[in-house]
Design an enzyme around this catalytic site. Structure first.
Site, PDB file in Angstrom:
ATOM      1  CG  HIS A  91     -61.827  48.793  30.783  1.00 34.99           C
ATOM      2  ND1 HIS A  91     -62.509  47.613  31.013  1.00 34.99           N
ATOM      3  CD2 HIS A  91     -61.244  48.668  29.571  1.00 34.99           C
ATOM      4  CE1 HIS A  91     -62.324  46.810  29.971  1.00 34.99           C
ATOM      5  NE2 HIS A  91     -61.562  47.428  29.085  1.00 34.99           N
ATOM      6  CD  GLU A 160     -62.596  49.406  25.306  1.00 31.05           C
ATOM      7  OE1 GLU A 160     -61.772  48.749  24.658  1.00 31.05           O
ATOM      8  OE2 GLU A 160     -62.647  49.383  26.543  1.00 31.05           O
TER       9      GLU A 160
HETATM   10  P1  PGA Z   1     -60.564  42.839  24.033  1.00 29.99           P
HETATM   11  O1  PGA Z   1     -60.617  43.952  25.193  1.00 29.99           O
HETATM   12  O2  PGA Z   1     -59.701  43.386  22.941  1.00 29.99           O
HETATM   13  O3  PGA Z   1     -59.976  41.637  24.707  1.00 29.99           O
HETATM   14  O4  PGA Z   1     -61.967  42.629  23.575  1.00 29.99           O
HETATM   15  C1  PGA Z   1     -60.698  45.297  24.874  1.00 29.99           C
HETATM   16  C2  PGA Z   1     -60.766  46.111  26.133  1.00 29.99           C
HETATM   17  O5  PGA Z   1     -61.357  45.626  27.121  1.00 29.99           O
HETATM   18  O6  PGA Z   1     -60.212  47.218  26.202  1.00 29.99           O
END
Ligand code: PGA
Length: 245
Positions: A91, A160
Site C-alpha cells: 500500500h 491506486e
Molecule cells: P481512500 O483510500 O478511499 O480513503 O482514498 C484508498 C486506499 O488507500 O486504499
C-alpha cells in the site's frame, strides 16, 4: 455480469469498539450484505473481534504483514498469526510513510503466497511521477517484483494512484482504463491463461457512493479498494447498494 469485489481498507480509523459497532450494523442489514463479494480489512488488533462478531459470510483480510512468517521480530505481525482470506501488500502508505522498498514488498508478497491467504498488491504513481509522464514506468517497476509462480493463488493488483488516495481527486474512466490496460498487458507477458484467470484488477483512491456507479463502467475493473468511505457504515452501505450483483 461479473461480480465486483469491495475491499474495505479500514486503515487505522476504527478501534475495537467502533469495529464491533460497524459489524453490529452490518449484521442487522444481513440481506443487503449477504452474497456480496466483500473483504473487510480491520486493524490487526481488531480482526479477532470482527471475526467473532460477524454473522454474515464475508471475507476478512490483513492490511499488511511482516515479510517473515515467524521469529524474533518485535512488534510485527505474521501472516500466519490468524486465519484470514487475503492480505494487502505494498500500500502506498507503507511505501511512503514506512519507506518500504520494492524488495521488502516482494518479500511480503512471497510470504503471503506461501500462506493460506491471497495477496492484494497495491501499485500506483505519485502526482510528481504522473506530471513527468512516468506513470506507466512507475507501475511497470512496481510490477517487476511479481514472481513467476503464483502457487495457485488468486492475485489481485490494486491500481491506486497516490494522488487519488484520500484527496477526492478521482481519475477519469479513460485514464483508469489506460492504466489498467497497461497493467493487463504486463500480466499477459508474465503469466499463462490459467494464471490470468486467477488475477483480478482493482481500482482504489477516493471511491465513494458519489462516483462508484460511474467507475463501474470501466470494464477492466474487478473490484475496488476503499479507504475512508469503507470505515463509515452508512457511506459503505451506500456503495454496496449500488452493486448490481
Ligand atoms: P481512500 O483510500 O478511499 O480513503 O482514498 C484508498 C486506499 O488507500 O486504499
Amino acid at each position: 455480469m461479473k461480480k465486483i469485489t469491495l475491499a474495505a481498507n479500514w486503515k487505522m480509523y476504527l478501534d475495537e469498539s467502533s469495529s464491533i459497532a460497524f459489524i453490529d450494523k452490518l449484521n442487522a442489514d444481513k440481506d443487503l450484505f449477504s452474497n456480496k463479494d466483500i473483504i473487510l480489512f480491520p486493524s490487526h488488533a481488531c480482526i479477532r473481534a470482527v471475526k467473532d462478531r460477524l454473522n454474515v459470510s464475508l471475507s476478512i483480510g490483513m492490511q499488511d504483514c511482516d515479510m517473515y512468517a515467524k521469529g524474533a521480530y518485535t512488534g510485527s505481525t505474521s501472516i500466519n498469526s490468524i486465519d484470514i482470506d487475503s492480505c494487502i501488500v505494498g500500500h502506498s502508505e507503507r511505501r511512503i510513510v514506512y519507506k518500504e522498498s520494492d524488495n521488502v514488498i516482494s518479500d511480503k508478497l512471497n510470504t503471503v503466497l506461501s500462506s493460506n491467504a491471497n495477496p492484494i498488491l497495491c501499485i500506483g504513481e505519485t502526482l510528481k511521477e504522473k506530471n513527468k509522464n512516468l506513470a506507466v514506468s512507475t507501475i511497470d517497476k512496481q510490477l517487476s517484483i511479481l514472481p513467476k509462480n503464483l502457487k495457485g493463488k488468486q492475485l489481485t493488483i490494486a491500481y491506486e494512484p497516490v494522488w487519488a488516495i484520500g484527496s477526492g481527486d478521482v481519475p477519469s474512466n479513460q485514464y483508469i482504463d489506460e492504466m489498467l490496460s497497461s497493467i493487463k498487458n504486463r500480466l499477459k507477458s508474465l503469466y499463462s491463461d490459467t494464471d490470468l484467470q486467477n488475477i483480478k484488477l482493482f481500482y482504489g483512491g477516493s471511491v465513494d457512493a458519489s462516483n462508484v456507479s460511474e467507475l463501474l463502467n470501466v470494464e477492466l475493473i474487478d473490484g475496488f479498494l476503499i479507504g475512508s468511505a469503507s470505515a463509515n457504515f452508512e457511506k459503505f452501505k451506500d456503495i454496496v447498494k449500488q452493486l448490481k450483483l
